[in-house]
Design an enzyme around this catalytic site. Structure first.
Site: not given
Ligand code: SIN
Length: 536
Positions: A40, A42-45, A110, A225, A271, A332, A367, A373
């Site tokens: 959690t 480190y989750a960016q997007g 995304e 990823h 992805r 990932h 996913r 999240l």
């Molecule tokens: C990302 O920021 O690319 C990761 C987002 C995700 O894996 O849901």
């Protein structure tokens, strides 16, 4: 130690469950490192949620189902998209600061989303912000006690019911008895040599649940990823999909854009498609990476939108506003996990699971980006609520009760001594390489068979008792690797994130879920596309 509720793991799902449990009794949150050390953090997007003016929960539902490639549990997806907005507003009430444009929340794009629906915080530190808010909320409850640096050895199962866990802390093993236990230990990326996951992601929850007799599902679906940093001496740092959402272009080492040759959605293709396209380009150009290019975007925008990525890459002499970024795929997200119902309940009474360790069926075979999240919030809440209602016999004490020595004795069996002479780090490295090379983005019967044979050599370690975190992690990684490999062998078809070069079509079993469980006789049972018994 005796408590009312035990939560194992302190990421978004574990903390959200603890918040729901807190008013109902004493809660212990056990975590093997410091509480913030989770995926959690480190989750960016960001977090996908249908809250923008142009969006609807029905469209979020459709996008999730489409990405899941025929294997999503529709009712689980419906719960996710319908309850998601409520969980996000609640987080905002508790102090979460998501990025805004003027007075309105700002949403980004995304891959495989048909609307801009990804909320983000501080540009690219969304998980960190959510973790901060959840930890603060947890602190407001006197009934919750955090137990950091506490590694779980195994679950306590008596008369078929989960009664807590045996744990290791400061070299001492002891039991924590609880009316209900919530597993929220996160993923298993460390099983692969290239991963975006933190070092703690060693498949612990999956492995201990399997040993306890829980049913595991969809273990063949590991999401890779497409864009992790590829630079000598640099970690496999994630370069968020949101960068492609904002217009970043993938280029081969010959500087040619290539994604349109693979999918009409180009950089925003699903992805798994992007990861395989990158592998094909790497093979075609005989290179070990491709490039991610943002140089056509305004430097000020890049620095503001992706401050963490900008600063991290700069440490490795890459200025993302001017330089092409070398990238390649990395493991990932573990899509499969401990099978649960819509309330996080597993097949073992008293045991609940949520987040990446669990398999609710929300993600199907692939996913949708940034749904995890949200899943942690929605299903952490649900698992906490259901666990709070699970009552067995009254517990005699509180979370502050004395430590009781574990009745499960850590043995020094001849097997342990034999392997004890080996370098556990060496086996860990060999295992991670094996999984990356043989059970990675593109698999086939032959590569999977080789992995199975090699894993069989390490099998004694999977049944061994260890009394160190390092030993326990290796045992859990081996067990998780075994489960992924067996499920991947079982699925003779290519669906979602699982791609077999020897079965490139989806195959007749495309919509079956593969489940694995360990039986008392020490055998595991694979089911789904085929009923079969296999000894481990
Ligand atoms: C990302 O920021 O690319 C990761 C987002 C995700 O894996 O849901």
């Amino acid at each position: 130690m005796i408590t009312d509720f035990l939560v194992i793991g302190s990421g978004v799902a574990g903390l959200r469950a603890a918040i729901e449990l807190a008013p109902h009794g004493n809660v212990i949150v056990a975590t093997k490192d410091i509480p913030t050390e989770s995926s959690t953090e480190y989750a960016q997007g960001g977090v996908a949620v249908a809250l923008s003016d142009e969006d609807e929960v029905g469209i979020h539902f459709e996008d999730t189902i489409k990405a899941g490639d025929g294997l999503c549990r529709e009712e689980a997806v419906r719960v996710l998209v319908e309850e998601g907005p409520r969980r996000i507003y609640e987080l905002i009430e508790w102090g979460a600061e998501f990025d805004k444009e003027g007075a309105k929340l700002s949403f980004t794009m995304e891959a495989a989303h048909s609307r801009r629906r990804i909320l983000h915080a501080h540009g690219d530190s969304t998980g960190k912000e959510m973790e901060r808010v959840l930890l603060n909320k947890v602190k407001s409850f006197k009934s919750v006690r955090k137990l950091p640096f506490c590694t779980v050895l195994d679950l306590i199962v008596e008369d078929g019911n989960c009664k807590g866990a045996y744990v290791l802390e400061d070299g001492e093993t002891f039991s924590i008895y609880a009316k209900a236990t919530v597993l929220a230990t996160g993923g298993a990326g460390q099983v692969f040599s290239r991963t975006t996951n933190p070092a703690v992601a060693t498949g612990d929850g999956i492995a201990i649940a399997y040993r306890a007799g829980a049913v595991l599902e969809d273990m063949e679906f590991v999401q890779f990823h497409p864009t992790a940093l590829f630079a000598p001496s640099a970690p496999h740092f994630l370069l968020s999909e949101a960068m492609r959402g904002e217009g970043a272009i993938l280029r081969s080492i010959l500087r040619e854009p290539f994604m349109k040759n693979y999918h009409q959605a180009g950089e925003l293709a699903p992805r798994d498609v992007v990861s395989r396209a990158i592998v094909s380009e790497m093979v075609r150009t005989e290179s070990n990476h491709v490039y991610l290019d943002l140089t056509h975007l305004k430097a000020e925008f890049i620095k503001k939108r992706f401050p963490r990525i900008y600063a991290t890459c700069l440490q490795y002499d890459i200025d993302i506003t001017r330089d092409l970024i070398p990238v390649s795929p990395a493991a990932h997200y573990m899509i499969g996990g401990v099978k649960t119902n819509l309330n996080g309940a597993t097949n073992i009474p008293g045991l609940y699971a949520a987040g990446e360790a669990a398999c609710t069926g929300v993600h199907g075979a692939n996913r949708l980006a940034s749904n995890s999240l949200l899943e942690g919030l929605v299903y952490g809440f649900r698992a906490g609520l259901a666990a709070s209602r699970h009552s067995t016999e009254p517990q005699k004490g509180t979370a502050d009760a004395e430590k009781e020595p574990a009745q499960r004795i850590v043995s020094n069996s001849p097997g342990f001594r034999a392997f004890g002479l080996l370098d556990l780090d060496e086996i860990r490295t060999a295992l991670r390489r094996l999984m990356w090379e043989r059970v990675g983005i593109i698999r086939c019967g032959e590569s999977l068979g080789e992995a199975r044979e090699r894993l069989a050599e390490w099998r004694p370690l999977m049944g061994m008792d260890f009394d160190t975190r390092k030993g326990l992690e290796l045992k859990n990684m081996l067990t998780t690797a075994f489960l992924i490999t067996e499920a991947a062998l079982e699925r003779k078809g290519s669906v979602g994130a699982h791609y077999r070069s020897d079965f490139p079509e989806k195959g007749v079993d495309r919509q079956r879920h593969i489940t694995i469980s360990r039986q008392e006789a020490g055998e595991s049972i694979l089911s789904g596309s085929l009923q079969r018994r296999r000894e481990i």
